[in-house]
Design a protein around this motif. Structure first.
Motif, PDB file in Angstrom:
ATOM      1  N   PRO A  51     -30.887  19.181 -42.768  1.00  0.00           N
ATOM      2  CA  PRO A  51     -29.899  20.009 -43.464  1.00  0.00           C
ATOM      3  C   PRO A  51     -29.496  21.254 -42.663  1.00  0.00           C
ATOM      4  O   PRO A  51     -28.557  21.946 -43.029  1.00  0.00           O
ATOM      5  N   GLY A  52     -30.213  21.562 -41.581  1.00  0.00           N
ATOM      6  CA  GLY A  52     -29.906  22.759 -40.801  1.00  0.00           C
ATOM      7  C   GLY A  52     -30.441  24.005 -41.468  1.00  0.00           C
ATOM      8  O   GLY A  52     -31.344  23.952 -42.301  1.00  0.00           O
ATOM      9  N   ALA A  53     -29.886  25.142 -41.110  1.00  0.00           N
ATOM     10  CA  ALA A  53     -30.325  26.426 -41.654  1.00  0.00           C
ATOM     11  C   ALA A  53     -29.880  26.569 -43.111  1.00  0.00           C
ATOM     12  O   ALA A  53     -28.856  26.009 -43.508  1.00  0.00           O
ATOM     13  N   PRO A  54     -30.630  27.330 -43.905  1.00  0.00           N
ATOM     14  CA  PRO A  54     -30.173  27.605 -45.269  1.00  0.00           C
ATOM     15  C   PRO A  54     -28.933  28.491 -45.217  1.00  0.00           C
ATOM     16  O   PRO A  54     -28.605  29.059 -44.169  1.00  0.00           O
ATOM     17  N   PRO A  55     -28.207  28.633 -46.341  1.00  0.00           N
ATOM     18  CA  PRO A  55     -27.041  29.517 -46.340  1.00  0.00           C
ATOM     19  C   PRO A  55     -27.412  30.897 -45.795  1.00  0.00           C
ATOM     20  O   PRO A  55     -28.444  31.466 -46.162  1.00  0.00           O
ATOM     21  N   HIS A  56     -26.558  31.404 -44.900  1.00  0.00           N
ATOM     22  CA  HIS A  56     -26.862  32.646 -44.198  1.00  0.00           C
ATOM     23  C   HIS A  56     -25.577  33.323 -43.764  1.00  0.00           C
ATOM     24  O   HIS A  56     -24.483  32.802 -43.948  1.00  0.00           O
ATOM     25  N   ARG A  57     -25.727  34.480 -43.138  1.00  0.00           N
ATOM     26  CA  ARG A  57     -24.593  35.178 -42.531  1.00  0.00           C
ATOM     27  C   ARG A  57     -25.075  35.832 -41.246  1.00  0.00           C
ATOM     28  O   ARG A  57     -26.269  35.991 -41.025  1.00  0.00           O
ATOM     29  N   HIS A  58     -24.108  36.182 -40.415  1.00  0.00           N
ATOM     30  CA  HIS A  58     -24.370  36.876 -39.161  1.00  0.00           C
ATOM     31  C   HIS A  58     -23.657  38.226 -39.211  1.00  0.00           C
ATOM     32  O   HIS A  58     -22.594  38.347 -39.805  1.00  0.00           O
ATOM     33  N   SER A  59     -24.204  39.232 -38.535  1.00  0.00           N
ATOM     34  CA  SER A  59     -23.597  40.559 -38.558  1.00  0.00           C
ATOM     35  C   SER A  59     -22.390  40.672 -37.630  1.00  0.00           C
ATOM     36  O   SER A  59     -21.639  41.634 -37.695  1.00  0.00           O
ATOM     37  N   GLY A  60     -22.200  39.679 -36.784  1.00  0.00           N
ATOM     38  CA  GLY A  60     -21.045  39.635 -35.886  1.00  0.00           C
ATOM     39  C   GLY A  60     -20.577  38.199 -35.747  1.00  0.00           C
ATOM     40  O   GLY A  60     -21.175  37.282 -36.313  1.00  0.00           O
ATOM     41  N   PRO A  61     -19.529  37.969 -34.980  1.00  0.00           N
ATOM     42  CA  PRO A  61     -18.990  36.616 -34.843  1.00  0.00           C
ATOM     43  C   PRO A  61     -19.929  35.693 -34.082  1.00  0.00           C
ATOM     44  O   PRO A  61     -20.800  36.140 -33.328  1.00  0.00           O
ATOM     45  N   ALA A  62     -19.737  34.398 -34.305  1.00  0.00           N
ATOM     46  CA  ALA A  62     -20.510  33.362 -33.621  1.00  0.00           C
ATOM     47  C   ALA A  62     -19.544  32.276 -33.164  1.00  0.00           C
ATOM     48  O   ALA A  62     -18.609  31.924 -33.896  1.00  0.00           O
ATOM     49  N   TYR A  63     -19.776  31.761 -31.958  1.00  0.00           N
ATOM     50  CA  TYR A  63     -18.916  30.741 -31.353  1.00  0.00           C
ATOM     51  C   TYR A  63     -19.794  29.596 -30.867  1.00  0.00           C
ATOM     52  O   TYR A  63     -20.767  29.827 -30.147  1.00  0.00           O
ATOM     53  N   GLY A  64     -19.457  28.364 -31.269  1.00  0.00           N
ATOM     54  CA  GLY A  64     -20.322  27.244 -30.937  1.00  0.00           C
ATOM     55  C   GLY A  64     -19.600  26.032 -30.387  1.00  0.00           C
ATOM     56  O   GLY A  64     -18.375  25.892 -30.507  1.00  0.00           O
ATOM     57  N   TYR A  65     -20.398  25.148 -29.792  1.00  0.00           N
ATOM     58  CA  TYR A  65     -19.925  23.905 -29.169  1.00  0.00           C
ATOM     59  C   TYR A  65     -20.945  22.812 -29.486  1.00  0.00           C
ATOM     60  O   TYR A  65     -22.149  22.993 -29.238  1.00  0.00           O
ATOM     61  N   VAL A  66     -20.478  21.698 -30.034  1.00  0.00           N
ATOM     62  CA  VAL A  66     -21.372  20.591 -30.345  1.00  0.00           C
ATOM     63  C   VAL A  66     -21.586  19.775 -29.067  1.00  0.00           C
ATOM     64  O   VAL A  66     -20.636  19.252 -28.488  1.00  0.00           O
ATOM     65  N   VAL A  67     -22.842  19.695 -28.643  1.00  0.00           N
ATOM     66  CA  VAL A  67     -23.219  19.015 -27.412  1.00  0.00           C
ATOM     67  C   VAL A  67     -23.340  17.512 -27.624  1.00  0.00           C
ATOM     68  O   VAL A  67     -22.895  16.719 -26.798  1.00  0.00           O
ATOM     69  N   LYS A  68     -23.982  17.128 -28.748  1.00  0.00           N
ATOM     70  CA  LYS A  68     -24.114  15.695 -29.060  1.00  0.00           C
ATOM     71  C   LYS A  68     -24.167  15.502 -30.558  1.00  0.00           C
ATOM     72  O   LYS A  68     -24.562  16.394 -31.303  1.00  0.00           O
ATOM     73  N   GLY A  69     -23.742  14.322 -30.978  1.00  0.00           N
ATOM     74  CA  GLY A  69     -23.780  13.989 -32.395  1.00  0.00           C
ATOM     75  C   GLY A  69     -22.636  14.604 -33.172  1.00  0.00           C
ATOM     76  O   GLY A  69     -21.515  14.743 -32.676  1.00  0.00           O
ATOM     77  N   GLU A 109     -30.095  12.321 -33.436  1.00  0.00           N
ATOM     78  CA  GLU A 109     -30.107  13.769 -33.315  1.00  0.00           C
ATOM     79  C   GLU A 109     -28.694  14.280 -33.092  1.00  0.00           C
ATOM     80  O   GLU A 109     -27.860  13.579 -32.525  1.00  0.00           O
ATOM     81  N   SER A 110     -28.451  15.498 -33.518  1.00  0.00           N
ATOM     82  CA  SER A 110     -27.238  16.222 -33.156  1.00  0.00           C
ATOM     83  C   SER A 110     -27.696  17.543 -32.554  1.00  0.00           C
ATOM     84  O   SER A 110     -28.790  18.032 -32.858  1.00  0.00           O
ATOM     85  N   ALA A 111     -26.869  18.121 -31.689  1.00  0.00           N
ATOM     86  CA  ALA A 111     -27.229  19.396 -31.064  1.00  0.00           C
ATOM     87  C   ALA A 111     -25.978  20.219 -30.829  1.00  0.00           C
ATOM     88  O   ALA A 111     -24.911  19.676 -30.532  1.00  0.00           O
ATOM     89  N   PHE A 112     -26.128  21.542 -30.980  1.00  0.00           N
ATOM     90  CA  PHE A 112     -25.028  22.440 -30.677  1.00  0.00           C
ATOM     91  C   PHE A 112     -25.557  23.695 -30.006  1.00  0.00           C
ATOM     92  O   PHE A 112     -26.712  24.075 -30.165  1.00  0.00           O
ATOM     93  N   VAL A 113     -24.688  24.303 -29.217  1.00  0.00           N
ATOM     94  CA  VAL A 113     -24.959  25.584 -28.575  1.00  0.00           C
ATOM     95  C   VAL A 113     -24.097  26.602 -29.293  1.00  0.00           C
ATOM     96  O   VAL A 113     -22.924  26.353 -29.566  1.00  0.00           O
ATOM     97  N   VAL A 114     -24.684  27.761 -29.614  1.00  0.00           N
ATOM     98  CA  VAL A 114     -23.923  28.806 -30.287  1.00  0.00           C
ATOM     99  C   VAL A 114     -24.274  30.156 -29.680  1.00  0.00           C
ATOM    100  O   VAL A 114     -25.433  30.436 -29.374  1.00  0.00           O
ATOM    101  N   THR A 115     -23.239  30.960 -29.452  1.00  0.00           N
ATOM    102  CA  THR A 115     -23.424  32.335 -29.007  1.00  0.00           C
ATOM    103  C   THR A 115     -23.076  33.246 -30.169  1.00  0.00           C
ATOM    104  O   THR A 115     -21.981  33.154 -30.729  1.00  0.00           O
ATOM    105  N   MET A 116     -24.051  34.094 -30.536  1.00  0.00           N
ATOM    106  CA  MET A 116     -23.898  34.995 -31.668  1.00  0.00           C
ATOM    107  C   MET A 116     -23.893  36.430 -31.160  1.00  0.00           C
ATOM    108  O   MET A 116     -24.658  36.763 -30.251  1.00  0.00           O
ATOM    109  N   PHE A 117     -23.058  37.260 -31.755  1.00  0.00           N
ATOM    110  CA  PHE A 117     -22.985  38.675 -31.418  1.00  0.00           C
ATOM    111  C   PHE A 117     -23.506  39.461 -32.608  1.00  0.00           C
ATOM    112  O   PHE A 117     -22.958  39.367 -33.705  1.00  0.00           O
TER     113      PHE A 117
END
Length: 141
Positions: A51-69, A109-117
């Motif tokens: 299910p991934g992470a529970p509902p959440h928020r970040h204090s700044g923007p986040a940008y991601g890319y799905v690597v597989k899946g 499996e699925s995987a993603f890379v995310v950069t969070m500020f």
């Protein structure tokens, strides 16, 4: 892709072909990164049906890319959508709740890379409490 985002880099000092640069995602009107922000890039690997992470928020923007899946991605006010390998996603951060980032696949499996500020002095991710989720239920698409 517009011409101003097509890239070709000739390097007269080197032999061999130049690099190929492809724009894979853009965010027109991207949210501002908080002053003094810290950046963190992580690789998230999700087992089948995670299910991934529970509902959440970040204090700044986040940008991601799905690597597989493929992942299920849902932000407050938007319908859930599937983001597949080779596609990008983003979230503005701040008060917006990120409801889902789970594995859409039951057998891979699925995987993603995310950069969070992250805003200075704040955690990179804050889990939203059940009481707040209930109070904001009307904002979920």
């Amino acid at each position: 892709m517009s011409h101003e985002h097509a890239h070709h880099l000739d390097n007269p000092d080197k032999s061999g072909p130049p690099p190929r640069i492809d724009v894979i995602g853009m965010v027109p009107g991207a949210p501002q990164i908080p002053d003094g922000a810290e950046a963190m890039t992580i690789l998230v690997t999700l087992p089948p049906s995670s299910p991934g992470a529970p509902p959440h928020r970040h204090s700044g923007p986040a940008y991601g890319y799905v690597v597989k899946g493929a992942i299920v991605f849902e932000l407050e006010g938007e319908p859930a959508r599937v983001v597949r390998a080779g596609e990008t996603f983003w979230e503005p951060g701040g008060d917006v709740i990120h409801y889902q980032d789970g594995n859409h696949l039951v057998d891979e499996e699925s995987a993603f890379v995310v950069t969070m500020f992250c805003a200075p002095g704040q955690p990179m991710l804050t889990v939203v409490e059940p009481e707040e989720l209930e109070a904001r239920r009307h904002l979920r698409a």
